[in-house]
Design a protein around this motif. Structure first.
Motif, mmCIF file in Angstrom:
data_model
loop_
_atom_site.group_PDB
_atom_site.id
_atom_site.type_symbol
_atom_site.label_atom_id
_atom_site.label_comp_id
_atom_site.label_asym_id
_atom_site.label_seq_id
_atom_site.Cartn_x
_atom_site.Cartn_y
_atom_site.Cartn_z
ATOM 1 N N GLY A 94 142.460 -11.310 64.852
ATOM 2 C CA GLY A 94 142.727 -12.560 65.561
ATOM 3 C C GLY A 94 141.543 -13.022 66.375
ATOM 4 N N ARG A 95 141.814 -13.953 67.292
ATOM 5 C CA ARG A 95 140.759 -14.499 68.151
ATOM 6 C C ARG A 95 140.213 -13.448 69.105
ATOM 7 N NH1 ARG A 95 144.283 -19.539 69.601
ATOM 8 N NH2 ARG A 95 143.884 -20.820 67.789
ATOM 9 N N ARG A 96 138.990 -13.657 69.530
ATOM 10 C CA ARG A 96 138.353 -12.762 70.502
ATOM 11 C C ARG A 96 139.079 -12.872 71.838
ATOM 12 N NH1 ARG A 96 134.818 -9.097 71.122
ATOM 13 N NH2 ARG A 96 133.362 -9.073 72.846
ATOM 14 N N TYR A 97 139.110 -11.773 72.570
ATOM 15 C CA TYR A 97 139.791 -11.704 73.854
ATOM 16 C C TYR A 97 139.123 -12.588 74.894
ATOM 17 C CZ TYR A 97 141.150 -9.747 78.370
ATOM 18 O OH TYR A 97 141.587 -9.592 79.648
ATOM 19 N N SER A 98 139.949 -13.253 75.687
ATOM 20 C CA SER A 98 139.446 -13.934 76.884
ATOM 21 C C SER A 98 140.403 -13.568 78.019
ATOM 22 C CB SER A 98 139.381 -15.448 76.685
ATOM 23 O OG SER A 98 140.682 -15.971 76.512
ATOM 24 N N TYR A 99 139.856 -13.425 79.198
ATOM 25 C CA TYR A 99 140.655 -13.014 80.356
ATOM 26 C C TYR A 99 141.553 -14.183 80.752
ATOM 27 C CZ TYR A 99 141.708 -10.517 84.674
ATOM 28 O OH TYR A 99 142.345 -9.853 85.691
ATOM 29 N N SER A 100 142.762 -14.208 80.212
ATOM 30 C CA SER A 100 143.679 -15.329 80.354
ATOM 31 C C SER A 100 144.370 -15.324 81.712
ATOM 32 C CB SER A 100 144.734 -15.272 79.255
ATOM 33 O OG SER A 100 145.570 -14.140 79.465
ATOM 34 N N GLU A 101 145.048 -16.424 81.993
ATOM 35 C CA GLU A 101 145.830 -16.513 83.225
ATOM 36 C C GLU A 101 146.946 -15.470 83.214
ATOM 37 O OE1 GLU A 101 148.605 -19.711 85.651
ATOM 38 O OE2 GLU A 101 147.249 -20.449 84.105
ATOM 39 N N GLY A 102 147.533 -15.233 82.035
ATOM 40 C CA GLY A 102 148.580 -14.215 81.915
ATOM 41 C C GLY A 102 148.068 -12.832 82.267
ATOM 42 N N ALA A 103 146.879 -12.485 81.764
ATOM 43 C CA ALA A 103 146.286 -11.180 82.076
ATOM 44 C C ALA A 103 145.989 -11.074 83.566
ATOM 45 C CB ALA A 103 145.008 -10.969 81.262
ATOM 46 N N GLN A 104 145.503 -12.158 84.161
ATOM 47 C CA GLN A 104 145.231 -12.161 85.597
ATOM 48 C C GLN A 104 146.508 -11.912 86.392
ATOM 49 O OE1 GLN A 104 143.265 -15.846 86.602
ATOM 50 N NE2 GLN A 104 141.642 -15.506 85.112
ATOM 51 N N LYS A 105 147.598 -12.560 85.979
ATOM 52 C CA LYS A 105 148.871 -12.393 86.697
ATOM 53 C C LYS A 105 149.412 -10.976 86.547
ATOM 54 C CE LYS A 105 150.308 -17.162 86.838
ATOM 55 N NZ LYS A 105 151.324 -18.155 86.531
ATOM 56 N N ASN B 159 151.724 -8.463 64.085
ATOM 57 C CA ASN B 159 152.329 -9.692 63.585
ATOM 58 C C ASN B 159 152.872 -9.521 62.164
ATOM 59 O OD1 ASN B 159 149.933 -9.615 62.140
ATOM 60 N ND2 ASN B 159 149.268 -11.668 62.714
ATOM 61 N N ASN B 160 152.760 -8.313 61.602
ATOM 62 C CA ASN B 160 153.290 -7.960 60.278
ATOM 63 C C ASN B 160 152.724 -8.810 59.145
ATOM 64 O OD1 ASN B 160 154.886 -5.760 61.105
ATOM 65 N ND2 ASN B 160 156.527 -7.137 61.731
ATOM 66 N N LYS B 161 151.530 -9.338 59.318
ATOM 67 C CA LYS B 161 150.853 -10.053 58.231
ATOM 68 C C LYS B 161 149.919 -9.075 57.544
ATOM 69 C CE LYS B 161 151.310 -14.577 60.271
ATOM 70 N NZ LYS B 161 150.659 -15.798 60.670
ATOM 71 N N SER B 162 149.269 -9.525 56.502
ATOM 72 C CA SER B 162 148.374 -8.618 55.771
ATOM 73 C C SER B 162 146.963 -9.192 55.727
ATOM 74 C CB SER B 162 148.909 -8.388 54.349
ATOM 75 O OG SER B 162 149.003 -9.617 53.663
ATOM 76 N N GLY B 163 146.038 -8.331 55.356
ATOM 77 C CA GLY B 163 144.645 -8.736 55.209
ATOM 78 C C GLY B 163 144.013 -9.167 56.511
ATOM 79 N N ASN B 164 143.169 -10.218 56.440
ATOM 80 C CA ASN B 164 142.449 -10.700 57.613
ATOM 81 C C ASN B 164 143.360 -11.373 58.633
ATOM 82 O OD1 ASN B 164 140.057 -9.776 56.580
ATOM 83 N ND2 ASN B 164 139.470 -11.740 55.677
ATOM 84 N N SER B 165 144.586 -11.684 58.248
ATOM 85 C CA SER B 165 145.521 -12.336 59.173
ATOM 86 C C SER B 165 146.252 -11.341 60.065
ATOM 87 C CB SER B 165 146.560 -13.137 58.384
ATOM 88 O OG SER B 165 145.933 -14.123 57.620
ATOM 89 N N LYS B 166 146.105 -10.040 59.770
ATOM 90 C CA LYS B 166 146.824 -9.011 60.531
ATOM 91 C C LYS B 166 146.249 -8.891 61.937
ATOM 92 C CE LYS B 166 149.320 -4.945 60.080
ATOM 93 N NZ LYS B 166 150.661 -5.069 59.599
#
Length: 189
Positions: free
Chosen positions: A27-38, A62-69
């Motif tokens: 998935g996307r690269r991690y960013s220090y989100s508002e949720g993580a801050q809370k 997410n139970n997907k396969s390949g690069n989408s996992k």
């Protein structure tokens, strides 16, 4: 809330948030989100500490396969300082997935009387006599951490002490094996 901090407390479940890039794969690269801050503020405000875990690194997919996992550690068990003081051997195990997209967590609270010793580890001065420990400290301390300064310091100290602890344990094991080998050679002489 002040009186609750004097009681042992355990909080566990799906926090629907991960706190660093090491807790996610795909998935996307991690960013220090508002949720993580809370979540981090919640941990600090309530004196809660992640117990760590044994088993698979990630607790949700997410139970997907390949690069989408995507794999993420969303589920965790936390304990306050009073709980850790009373049961410093508490252990969390990530079990294998059965019918959910989350893996179940097993919390094991074992009496100190049943298992002597303590899982707390502290910095030992003799580690500084080995040049390899300087490199180990440098490598673990210079990893990028996110959050408030006190959280970053806590992450750096925790990661560095764990690395030193495991290095020390393996080094002592190797020294023990070398000692046995040398004693055997001396007996042969």
């Amino acid at each position: 809330m002040g009186s609750l901090l004097n009681l042992p407390m355990i909080v566990g479940g799906d926090f629907h948030c991960f706190l660093n890039q090491g807790e996610k794969k795909g998935g996307r690269r991690y960013s220090y989100s508002e949720g993580a801050q809370k979540i981090v503020e919640f941990l600090v405000d309530n004196d809660l500490h992640d117990l760590g875990f044994l088993g698979p690194k990630y607790t949700w997919s997410n139970n997907k396969s390949g690069n989408s996992k995507i794999w993420v550690r969303l589920d965790r068990v936390l304990m306050n300082s009073e709980g850790l003081r009373l049961d410093s051997l508490a252990m969390v195990k990530h079990l294998i997935w059965l019918a959910s997209d989350h893996c179940p967590l097993l919390l094991n609270l074992t009496s100190k009387m049943l298992r002597p010793g303590c899982r707390w580890f502290r910095f030992e001065d003799n580690w500084m006599t080995y040049p390899v420990t300087w490199k180990l400290i440098w490598k673990n301390w210079n990893k990028q951490d996110y959050g408030k300064p006190r959280e970053v310091l806590n992450q750096k100290c925790n990661r560095t002490l764990k690395a030193l602890f495991f290095w020390s344990r393996n080094w002592l094991k190797e020294l023990g094996e070398l000692k046995i080998s040398l004693e055997g050679r001396i007996k042969e002489l």
